[in-house]
Motif scaffolding. Structure first.
Motif, PDB file in Angstrom:
ATOM      1  N   MET A  32       0.844  -1.189   0.007  1.00 14.76           N
ATOM      2  CA  MET A  32       0.208   0.089   0.249  1.00 14.76           C
ATOM      3  C   MET A  32       0.858   1.388  -0.035  1.00 14.76           C
ATOM      4  O   MET A  32       1.590   1.380   1.082  1.00 14.76           O
ATOM      5  N   HIS A  33       0.734   2.014  -1.011  1.00 21.05           N
ATOM      6  CA  HIS A  33       1.580   3.301  -1.120  1.00 21.05           C
ATOM      7  C   HIS A  33       0.724   4.481  -0.555  1.00 21.05           C
ATOM      8  O   HIS A  33      -0.456   4.587  -0.703  1.00 21.05           O
ATOM      9  N   GLY A  41      -8.309   6.103   3.444  1.00 26.41           N
ATOM     10  CA  GLY A  41      -8.000   5.377   2.168  1.00 26.41           C
ATOM     11  C   GLY A  41      -8.741   5.748   0.956  1.00 26.41           C
ATOM     12  O   GLY A  41      -9.620   6.803   0.901  1.00 26.41           O
ATOM     13  N   ARG A  42      -8.451   5.124  -0.209  1.00 22.06           N
ATOM     14  CA  ARG A  42      -8.928   5.430  -1.376  1.00 22.06           C
ATOM     15  C   ARG A  42     -10.441   5.394  -1.479  1.00 22.06           C
ATOM     16  O   ARG A  42     -10.982   6.212  -2.292  1.00 22.06           O
ATOM     17  N   ARG A  43     -10.909   4.509  -1.176  1.00 23.54           N
ATOM     18  CA  ARG A  43     -12.467   4.183  -1.089  1.00 23.54           C
ATOM     19  C   ARG A  43     -13.019   5.647  -0.331  1.00 23.54           C
ATOM     20  O   ARG A  43     -14.200   5.897  -0.755  1.00 23.54           O
ATOM     21  N   ASP A  60      -2.334   8.946  -7.352  1.00 25.48           N
ATOM     22  CA  ASP A  60      -2.095   7.484  -7.617  1.00 25.48           C
ATOM     23  C   ASP A  60      -1.922   6.670  -6.095  1.00 25.48           C
ATOM     24  O   ASP A  60      -1.676   5.564  -6.297  1.00 25.48           O
ATOM     25  N   ASP A  65      -2.523   4.940  -2.538  1.00 26.65           N
ATOM     26  CA  ASP A  65      -3.591   3.953  -2.197  1.00 26.65           C
ATOM     27  C   ASP A  65      -4.186   4.625  -0.791  1.00 26.65           C
ATOM     28  O   ASP A  65      -5.281   4.277  -0.285  1.00 26.65           O
ATOM     29  N   ALA A  66      -3.394   5.517   0.012  1.00 26.73           N
ATOM     30  CA  ALA A  66      -3.984   6.211   1.216  1.00 26.73           C
ATOM     31  C   ALA A  66      -3.284   7.498   1.389  1.00 26.73           C
ATOM     32  O   ALA A  66      -2.020   7.536   0.956  1.00 26.73           O
TER      33      ALA A  66
END
Length: 306
Positions: free
Chosen positions: A1-2, A176-178, A85, A87-88
């Protein structure tokens, strides 16, 4: 996870430099740092003079100069916008010192998949807990920090914190991305204060869940830029005004049906907090902010300099 670490600066290069030194000790390596300087060209030059282009572990450090003072929300949004780009995104105050394992524990909690944003224990320089998470009290238009003032040695119960909290401490929270895709950015018209509370409350209304990372701890010097932790009779206008205004705006935006009761309660609490300590100037700042919230006034106050 980036992970992208998002830091908003305002003429405080020493704070940011210390924060980066703490990040260099992180046991988690897949991250980069994005910094938005809100304090103007001279501040950006001073920051650039002490800023490494990469940390010792090879992590990229990128700084950007805001076109104007965007406030905390605007600075966070700028960091996120420039790093699409990831992930979090770990929103981190410049006056914080994350412990080495903190980022790894945040990532581990987020990776479980049953929450979209994660907080942790934030503690003050004297060793007292600032918060394990937060509860917004809509009838009072007030934020309540879970565990505030308790000893750091007392181990909190993660399940209970996650049951109670409905917002995360904005000094350190990983989104997070979501969460970003569902909720969108912070409200920039808040400028400063309560933006993280409204963001989380908006997310919960959209089905997002808030987690707590057990064992993750972040030390927070608190108020180094705004003076919000000064002696109560010496606290400046801006943090009191904006805090009281934005509590009313949060109520207006998230719980409009409760605004009449919350506004009355909030006014009483201003007198209880400042008046009983004879901080009459601060009472005035608070009432002005309260009235501005009722008038739905947003953005940077006209009297506030850059």
């Amino acid at each position: 996870m980036h992970v992208v670490v998002c830091i908003v600066g305002f003429r405080n290069p020493d704070d940011i430099s210390s924060c980066l030194q703490a990040l260099e000790q992180s046991t988690y390596g897949d991250f980069e740092v994005a910094i938005c300087e809100n304090g103007g060209a001279a501040a950006f030059e001073a920051l650039s003079a002490v800023l490494p282009s990469v940390l010792k572990g090879g992590q990229l450090v990128r700084a950007m100069l805001a076109a104007a003072n965007l406030g905390y929300a605007g600075g966070v949004n700028a960091c996120i916008e420039h790093t699409p780009d990831a992930d979090a995104w770990w929103v981190l105050n410049p006056d914080t010192q994350p412990e080495p394992e903190a980022m790894a524990l945040y990532v581990a909690r987020l990776a479980v998949g049953d929450c979209e944003a994660v907080g942790s224990t934030i503690y003050l320089e004297d060793g007292r807990v600032q918060s394990h998470g937060g509860r917004w009290r809509p009838w009072l238009a007030r934020a309540e920090s879970i565990g505030h003032g308790s000893a750091l040695s007392l181990v909190p119960e993660p399940v209970e914190i996650e049951r109670q909290q409905n917002y995360l401490n904005g000094a350190s929270m990983m989104m997070g991305r979501r969460f970003l895709e569902a909720v969108g950015p912070m409200r920039e018209e808040y400028f400063l204060y309560c933006e993280e509370g409204e963001w989380c409350l908006r997310g919960i209304a959209l089905g997002m869940r808030l987690g707590y990372a057990p064992g993750a701890r972040v030390m927070h010097y608190a108020g180094t830029t705004t003076g919000s932790y000064d002696d109560i009779t010496k606290r400046p206008r801006a943090p009191i005004y904006l805090n009281e205004r934005n509590k009313i705006l949060t109520t207006r935006d998230r719980f409009p049906g409760r605004l009449p009761v919350a506004a009355f309660s909030s006014l009483l609490l201003i007198f209880m907090r400042f008046g009983r300590r004879r901080a009459w100037k601060q009472v005035g700042y608070g009432i002005a902010g309260w009235a501005a919230g009722l008038a739905n006034t947003r953005g940077v106050p006209r009297w506030m300099g850059a």
